[in-house]
Design a protein around this motif. Structure first.
Motif, PDB file in Angstrom:
ATOM      1  N   ILE A  91       0.838  -1.204   0.000  1.00 53.06           N
ATOM      2  CA  ILE A  91       0.000   0.000   0.000  1.00 53.06           C
ATOM      3  C   ILE A  91       0.873   1.254   0.000  1.00 53.06           C
ATOM      4  O   ILE A  91       0.607   2.209  -0.738  1.00 53.06           O
ATOM      5  N   VAL A  92       1.924   1.249   0.802  1.00 55.61           N
ATOM      6  CA  VAL A  92       2.835   2.397   0.852  1.00 55.61           C
ATOM      7  C   VAL A  92       3.500   2.602  -0.505  1.00 55.61           C
ATOM      8  O   VAL A  92       3.576   3.724  -1.013  1.00 55.61           O
ATOM      9  N   LEU A  93       3.975   1.511  -1.121  1.00 53.51           N
ATOM     10  CA  LEU A  93       4.643   1.641  -2.420  1.00 53.51           C
ATOM     11  C   LEU A  93       3.691   2.137  -3.500  1.00 53.51           C
ATOM     12  O   LEU A  93       4.070   2.955  -4.335  1.00 53.51           O
ATOM     13  N   HIS A  94       2.468   1.641  -3.508  1.00 57.65           N
ATOM     14  CA  HIS A  94       1.516   2.115  -4.506  1.00 57.65           C
ATOM     15  C   HIS A  94       1.162   3.586  -4.287  1.00 57.65           C
ATOM     16  O   HIS A  94       0.947   4.321  -5.255  1.00 57.65           O
ATOM     17  N   SER A  95       1.094   4.009  -3.047  1.00 59.56           N
ATOM     18  CA  SER A  95       0.831   5.429  -2.773  1.00 59.56           C
ATOM     19  C   SER A  95       1.982   6.299  -3.259  1.00 59.56           C
ATOM     20  O   SER A  95       1.763   7.326  -3.915  1.00 59.56           O
ATOM     21  N   PHE A  96       3.201   5.905  -2.939  1.00 58.03           N
ATOM     22  CA  PHE A  96       4.373   6.647  -3.414  1.00 58.03           C
ATOM     23  C   PHE A  96       4.460   6.624  -4.934  1.00 58.03           C
ATOM     24  O   PHE A  96       4.831   7.621  -5.552  1.00 58.03           O
ATOM     25  N   ALA A  97       4.141   5.488  -5.539  1.00 60.17           N
ATOM     26  CA  ALA A  97       4.205   5.384  -7.004  1.00 60.17           C
ATOM     27  C   ALA A  97       3.219   6.345  -7.648  1.00 60.17           C
ATOM     28  O   ALA A  97       3.547   6.996  -8.653  1.00 60.17           O
ATOM     29  N   GLY A  98       2.019   6.446  -7.091  1.00 64.18           N
ATOM     30  CA  GLY A  98       1.039   7.379  -7.625  1.00 64.18           C
ATOM     31  C   GLY A  98       1.529   8.817  -7.561  1.00 64.18           C
ATOM     32  O   GLY A  98       1.395   9.575  -8.522  1.00 64.18           O
ATOM     33  N   LEU A  99       2.119   9.189  -6.432  1.00 64.40           N
ATOM     34  CA  LEU A  99       2.650  10.549  -6.297  1.00 64.40           C
ATOM     35  C   LEU A  99       3.825  10.796  -7.232  1.00 64.40           C
ATOM     36  O   LEU A  99       3.918  11.852  -7.859  1.00 64.40           O
ATOM     37  N   ALA A 100       4.712   9.818  -7.338  1.00 64.17           N
ATOM     38  CA  ALA A 100       5.881   9.981  -8.211  1.00 64.17           C
ATOM     39  C   ALA A 100       5.455  10.066  -9.679  1.00 64.17           C
ATOM     40  O   ALA A 100       5.962  10.897 -10.433  1.00 64.17           O
ATOM     41  N   LEU A 101       4.518   9.217 -10.087  1.00 65.24           N
ATOM     42  CA  LEU A 101       4.045   9.267 -11.472  1.00 65.24           C
ATOM     43  C   LEU A 101       3.308  10.567 -11.754  1.00 65.24           C
ATOM     44  O   LEU A 101       3.421  11.130 -12.847  1.00 65.24           O
ATOM     45  N   TRP A 102       2.530  11.060 -10.767  1.00 62.58           N
ATOM     46  CA  TRP A 102       1.864  12.345 -10.971  1.00 62.58           C
ATOM     47  C   TRP A 102       2.903  13.443 -11.159  1.00 62.58           C
ATOM     48  O   TRP A 102       2.749  14.302 -12.026  1.00 62.58           O
ATOM     49  N   PHE A 103       3.946  13.420 -10.352  1.00 55.85           N
ATOM     50  CA  PHE A 103       4.968  14.461 -10.455  1.00 55.85           C
ATOM     51  C   PHE A 103       5.650  14.418 -11.826  1.00 55.85           C
ATOM     52  O   PHE A 103       5.880  15.453 -12.447  1.00 55.85           O
ATOM     53  N   ILE A 104       5.961  13.221 -12.307  1.00 59.49           N
ATOM     54  CA  ILE A 104       6.569  13.093 -13.634  1.00 59.49           C
ATOM     55  C   ILE A 104       5.589  13.566 -14.700  1.00 59.49           C
ATOM     56  O   ILE A 104       5.965  14.299 -15.625  1.00 59.49           O
ATOM     57  N   GLY A 105       4.324  13.170 -14.579  1.00 62.38           N
ATOM     58  CA  GLY A 105       3.308  13.621 -15.523  1.00 62.38           C
ATOM     59  C   GLY A 105       3.075  15.113 -15.464  1.00 62.38           C
ATOM     60  O   GLY A 105       2.735  15.748 -16.464  1.00 62.38           O
ATOM     61  N   PHE A 106       3.261  15.706 -14.302  1.00 63.20           N
ATOM     62  CA  PHE A 106       3.158  17.152 -14.165  1.00 63.20           C
ATOM     63  C   PHE A 106       4.350  17.846 -14.825  1.00 63.20           C
ATOM     64  O   PHE A 106       4.209  18.883 -15.457  1.00 63.20           O
TER      65      PHE A 106
END
Length: 172
Positions: A91-106
């Motif tokens: 759960i922690v990794l998926h949460s971090f992955a979502g934030l990291a991917l959003w940042f890259i997409g941003f």
């Protein structure tokens, strides 16, 4: 501020040195798959240098979060089996992955916006980051499931097998 930056740099160096030790260990054990993952992890901890080339300043705390995510997802999760030790790790990794991917997409449209090659409202840039994160997250899960099904790799650590099994059993 200098004290804070020193702490970020300290933890980054600690993670990198543990990866260097893991490189030596994997060479000693002749475990080439782990060596590849560790080298990939170590290389990705320097990803902030790519952004620096385009004059995009990533805040030090976010650099630490990205490096910790890369370290924890590749090194701690796959090699040290944290998925089995801590039930909440996925759960922690998926949460971090979502934030990291959003940042890259941003950052993708933001780089073009900053170089004046692209004009868009700020909300559209944020929305693009969200859509980018959701799309890549879904594609990654489909890739994991496909590779697990075809090559029996257990990339998902069998987390979806019981869901599929229960859904088919309830319908029968």
């Amino acid at each position: 501020m200098i004290h804070f930056l020193w702490k970020v740099s300290f933890w980054t160096h600690i993670m990198r040195w543990s990866l260097v030790l893991a490189i030596w260990w994997s060479i000693f054990e002749a475990n080439w798959a782990i060596l590849f993952v560790v080298l990939l992890t170590l290389g990705l901890t320097y990803i902030h240098l790519i952004f620096k080339r385009y004059n995009i300043i990533i805040p030090p705390i976010f650099q630490l979060v990205l490096i910790f995510f890369i370290y924890s997802s590749l090194f701690l999760w796959d090699i040290n089996q944290f998925y089995y030790i801590f039930p909440w790790w996925d759960i922690v990794l998926h949460s971090f992955a979502g934030l990291a991917l959003w940042f890259i997409g941003f950052l993708i449209p933001y780089i073009f916006y900053k170089t004046r090659e692209f004009k868009a409202p700020a909300m559209m840039i944020v929305l693009f980051g969200f859509c980018f994160a959701v799309t890549l997250g879904a594609l990654w899960e489909i890739t994991e499931f496909t590779l697990d099904s075809i090559f029996a790799l257990d990339m998902q650590k069998a987390r979806n097998l019981w869901i599929l099994d229960e859904s088919f059993n309830s319908r029968l």
